[in-house]
Design a protein around this motif. Structure first.
Motif, mmCIF file in Angstrom:
data_model
loop_
_atom_site.group_PDB
_atom_site.id
_atom_site.type_symbol
_atom_site.label_atom_id
_atom_site.label_comp_id
_atom_site.label_asym_id
_atom_site.label_seq_id
_atom_site.Cartn_x
_atom_site.Cartn_y
_atom_site.Cartn_z
ATOM 1 N N SER A 47 19.656 -39.654 -12.401
ATOM 2 C CA SER A 47 20.849 -38.877 -12.754
ATOM 3 C C SER A 47 20.755 -37.449 -12.230
ATOM 4 C CB SER A 47 21.031 -38.863 -14.273
ATOM 5 O OG SER A 47 21.304 -40.158 -14.766
ATOM 6 N N GLY A 48 19.544 -36.894 -12.243
ATOM 7 C CA GLY A 48 19.356 -35.522 -11.797
ATOM 8 C C GLY A 48 19.105 -35.373 -10.316
ATOM 9 N N PHE A 49 18.924 -36.492 -9.601
ATOM 10 C CA PHE A 49 18.534 -36.424 -8.194
ATOM 11 C C PHE A 49 19.556 -35.727 -7.293
ATOM 12 C CE2 PHE A 49 17.863 -38.072 -3.869
ATOM 13 C CZ PHE A 49 16.540 -37.708 -3.696
ATOM 14 N N PRO A 50 20.875 -35.843 -7.549
ATOM 15 C CA PRO A 50 21.814 -35.116 -6.700
ATOM 16 C C PRO A 50 21.541 -33.612 -6.641
ATOM 17 C CG PRO A 50 22.987 -36.744 -7.988
ATOM 18 C CD PRO A 50 21.577 -36.726 -8.512
ATOM 19 N N VAL A 51 20.886 -33.068 -7.682
ATOM 20 C CA VAL A 51 20.485 -31.659 -7.680
ATOM 21 C C VAL A 51 19.026 -31.513 -7.276
ATOM 22 C CG1 VAL A 51 20.148 -29.597 -9.089
ATOM 23 C CG2 VAL A 51 22.177 -31.017 -9.415
ATOM 24 N N LEU A 52 18.152 -32.230 -7.961
ATOM 25 C CA LEU A 52 16.712 -32.049 -7.782
ATOM 26 C C LEU A 52 16.218 -32.532 -6.423
ATOM 27 C CD1 LEU A 52 15.535 -33.180 -11.337
ATOM 28 C CD2 LEU A 52 15.768 -30.846 -10.488
ATOM 29 N N GLY A 53 17.005 -33.343 -5.742
ATOM 30 C CA GLY A 53 16.601 -33.873 -4.445
ATOM 31 C C GLY A 53 16.580 -32.841 -3.336
ATOM 32 N N ASN A 54 17.151 -31.655 -3.580
ATOM 33 C CA ASN A 54 17.173 -30.602 -2.563
ATOM 34 C C ASN A 54 16.796 -29.279 -3.215
ATOM 35 O OD1 ASN A 54 17.695 -28.701 -0.597
ATOM 36 N ND2 ASN A 54 19.722 -29.474 -0.077
ATOM 37 N N ALA A 79 16.995 -26.334 -2.292
ATOM 38 C CA ALA A 79 17.971 -25.270 -2.078
ATOM 39 C C ALA A 79 19.042 -25.247 -3.162
ATOM 40 C CB ALA A 79 18.630 -25.440 -0.714
ATOM 41 N N ASN A 80 19.181 -26.355 -3.896
ATOM 42 C CA ASN A 80 20.199 -26.416 -4.950
ATOM 43 C C ASN A 80 19.864 -25.543 -6.152
ATOM 44 O OD1 ASN A 80 21.796 -28.220 -3.524
ATOM 45 N ND2 ASN A 80 20.841 -30.033 -4.449
ATOM 46 N N LYS A 81 18.638 -25.039 -6.223
ATOM 47 C CA LYS A 81 18.250 -24.214 -7.367
ATOM 48 C C LYS A 81 19.124 -22.969 -7.494
ATOM 49 C CE LYS A 81 14.260 -22.052 -9.605
ATOM 50 N NZ LYS A 81 12.791 -21.817 -9.544
ATOM 51 N N SER A 82 19.598 -22.444 -6.386
ATOM 52 C CA SER A 82 20.342 -21.184 -6.429
ATOM 53 C C SER A 82 21.846 -21.363 -6.218
ATOM 54 C CB SER A 82 19.801 -20.227 -5.365
ATOM 55 O OG SER A 82 19.931 -20.789 -4.065
ATOM 56 N N ARG A 83 22.330 -22.603 -6.233
ATOM 57 C CA ARG A 83 23.753 -22.820 -5.990
ATOM 58 C C ARG A 83 24.288 -23.910 -6.908
ATOM 59 N NH1 ARG A 83 22.757 -25.358 0.055
ATOM 60 N NH2 ARG A 83 21.969 -27.401 -0.582
ATOM 61 N N THR A 84 25.592 -24.092 -6.870
ATOM 62 C CA THR A 84 26.210 -25.137 -7.676
ATOM 63 C C THR A 84 26.289 -26.437 -6.873
ATOM 64 O OG1 THR A 84 28.423 -24.473 -6.971
ATOM 65 C CG2 THR A 84 27.596 -23.541 -9.032
ATOM 66 N N VAL A 85 26.315 -27.543 -7.617
ATOM 67 C CA VAL A 85 26.386 -28.871 -7.016
ATOM 68 C C VAL A 85 27.430 -29.684 -7.774
ATOM 69 C CG1 VAL A 85 25.122 -30.987 -6.465
ATOM 70 C CG2 VAL A 85 23.947 -28.768 -6.361
ATOM 71 N N ALA A 86 28.280 -30.373 -7.050
ATOM 72 C CA ALA A 86 29.275 -31.256 -7.669
ATOM 73 C C ALA A 86 28.815 -32.706 -7.560
ATOM 74 C CB ALA A 86 30.622 -31.084 -6.980
ATOM 75 N N LEU A 87 29.155 -33.509 -8.564
ATOM 76 C CA LEU A 87 28.866 -34.937 -8.528
ATOM 77 C C LEU A 87 30.038 -35.686 -7.906
ATOM 78 C CD1 LEU A 87 27.338 -35.694 -12.050
ATOM 79 C CD2 LEU A 87 26.134 -35.110 -9.939
ATOM 80 N N THR A 88 29.750 -36.658 -7.069
ATOM 81 C CA THR A 88 30.786 -37.573 -6.605
ATOM 82 C C THR A 88 31.186 -38.471 -7.773
ATOM 83 O OG1 THR A 88 29.238 -39.304 -5.943
ATOM 84 C CG2 THR A 88 29.726 -37.576 -4.315
ATOM 85 N N SER A 89 32.285 -39.185 -7.610
ATOM 86 C CA SER A 89 32.714 -40.093 -8.680
ATOM 87 C C SER A 89 31.665 -41.172 -8.926
ATOM 88 C CB SER A 89 34.066 -40.717 -8.339
ATOM 89 O OG SER A 89 34.008 -41.444 -7.127
ATOM 90 N N GLN A 107 28.327 -40.867 -8.436
ATOM 91 C CA GLN A 107 27.206 -40.234 -9.132
ATOM 92 C C GLN A 107 27.559 -39.964 -10.594
ATOM 93 O OE1 GLN A 107 26.867 -36.901 -6.485
ATOM 94 N NE2 GLN A 107 25.237 -37.829 -5.256
ATOM 95 N N PHE A 108 28.789 -39.556 -10.838
ATOM 96 C CA PHE A 108 29.249 -39.325 -12.208
ATOM 97 C C PHE A 108 29.236 -40.622 -13.004
ATOM 98 C CE2 PHE A 108 32.505 -39.030 -15.478
ATOM 99 C CZ PHE A 108 32.315 -37.771 -16.016
ATOM 100 N N ARG A 109 29.637 -41.711 -12.354
ATOM 101 C CA ARG A 109 29.687 -43.003 -13.031
ATOM 102 C C ARG A 109 28.294 -43.425 -13.486
ATOM 103 N NH1 ARG A 109 31.719 -46.434 -9.005
ATOM 104 N NH2 ARG A 109 33.410 -44.904 -8.940
#
Length: 276
Positions: free
Chosen positions: A122-129, A131-141, A143-145
């Motif tokens: 569930s957290g991989f869309p953020v934790l996988g990169n 560089a995401n530590k300092s920016r916002t990340v949106a979930l696709t539909s 990933q949200f599902r």
């Protein structure tokens, strides 16, 4: 007796998603507010258009934001938080800034060592990169599902994503993921000795983002604190969307019932509430 309830949302969901809860609680006799995170615009649409105000907002910044909002109040409010909002609610309670707290499927506090695969995914869309530590990340539909709507139909999950999902800051997830390796982690909560108001921890049995085993591990950390009330409620068949999907009223009624059982209801609570 406190009559004001502050609702705190979690990652990827806008504050306005609490409106049905606010209406229900206000009908019961409470006053309510649901402030967004620091830097969060006032609407879903505005946040999607420009989420940059949320960049680099971490757990400490979010905690201080809500502490500053609560400080001028005439009395210590009740706080209800979902996901990361549940972690923030626990920090506010441990620091005696609120009278009681409800943490719904809360992000884990420091000291929790279980890491189910579903939570990691569930957290991989953020934790996988990194560089995401300092920016916002949106979930696709999709990933949200997986993270929120796995206990729902695809149609309902996609509708919730379209209505309420916003980009969220990556920093809180990185801070929580490394909490056990950081001496002064912002995810640390005094679970053992804090003399505080009552706390309700809840979990949906099908939650992917914060699986039941994680919330049970949090509850176990509180077990040695005999000076303060901690209770755990479980919702069969519910996932991480439980505060905003079609079954939200079951959870809200249970929370109202629990507050009444703690002597925190401003008036008689309608409907039935049960420990599931």
């Amino acid at each position: 007796m406190p009559k004001h309830v502050v609702f705190i949302h979690g990652l990827w969901i806008h504050a306005t998603a609490w409106r049905p809860w606010q209406d229900l609680f206000e009908e019961t006799g409470y006053t309510t507010t649901a402030p967004g995170w620091p830097g969060e615009p006032d609407s879903v649409e505005a946040t999607r258009a420009d989420p940059s105000g949320l960049d680099n907002q971490g757990i400490s910044e979010i905690c201080h934001h809500y502490a500053d909002l609560i400080a001028p109040m005439d009395e210590k409010p009740i706080v209800v938080g979902h996901s990361f909002g549940g972690l923030i609610a626990q920090e506010l309670l441990a620091n005696d800034l609120v009278s009681a707290a409800v943490a719904i499927d809360p992000a884990p506090v420091k000291g929790v060592k279980v890491l189910p695969f579903a939570q990691l995914r569930s957290g991989f869309p953020v934790l996988g990169n990194p560089a995401n530590k300092s920016r916002t990340v949106a979930l696709t539909s999709s990933q949200f599902r997986y993270a929120f709507g796995n206990a729902l139909s695809e149609e309902e999950s996609d509708a919730l994503h379209a209505a309420w999902a916003i980009p969220g800051p990556g920093r809180p997830l990185f801070e929580d993921a490394t909490a056990n390796f950081v001496r002064n982690s912002p995810a640390a909560v005094n679970t053992h000795t804090a003399v505080r108001g009552p706390l309700l921890l809840t979990s949906g049995t099908e939650d992917h983002t914060v699986p039941k085993s994680v919330t049970l591990a949090v509850a176990k950390l509180y077990a040695s604190n005999a000076a303060s009330i901690t209770e755990y409620h479980e919702y069969e068949g519910k996932g991480h969307s439980l505060t905003l999907d079609s079954g939200w009223r079951d959870v809200a009624d249970d929370v109202l019932g629990w507050l009444a059982s703690q002597g925190l209801a401003p008036s008689a609570v309608g409907g039935s509430a049960a420990t599931v």
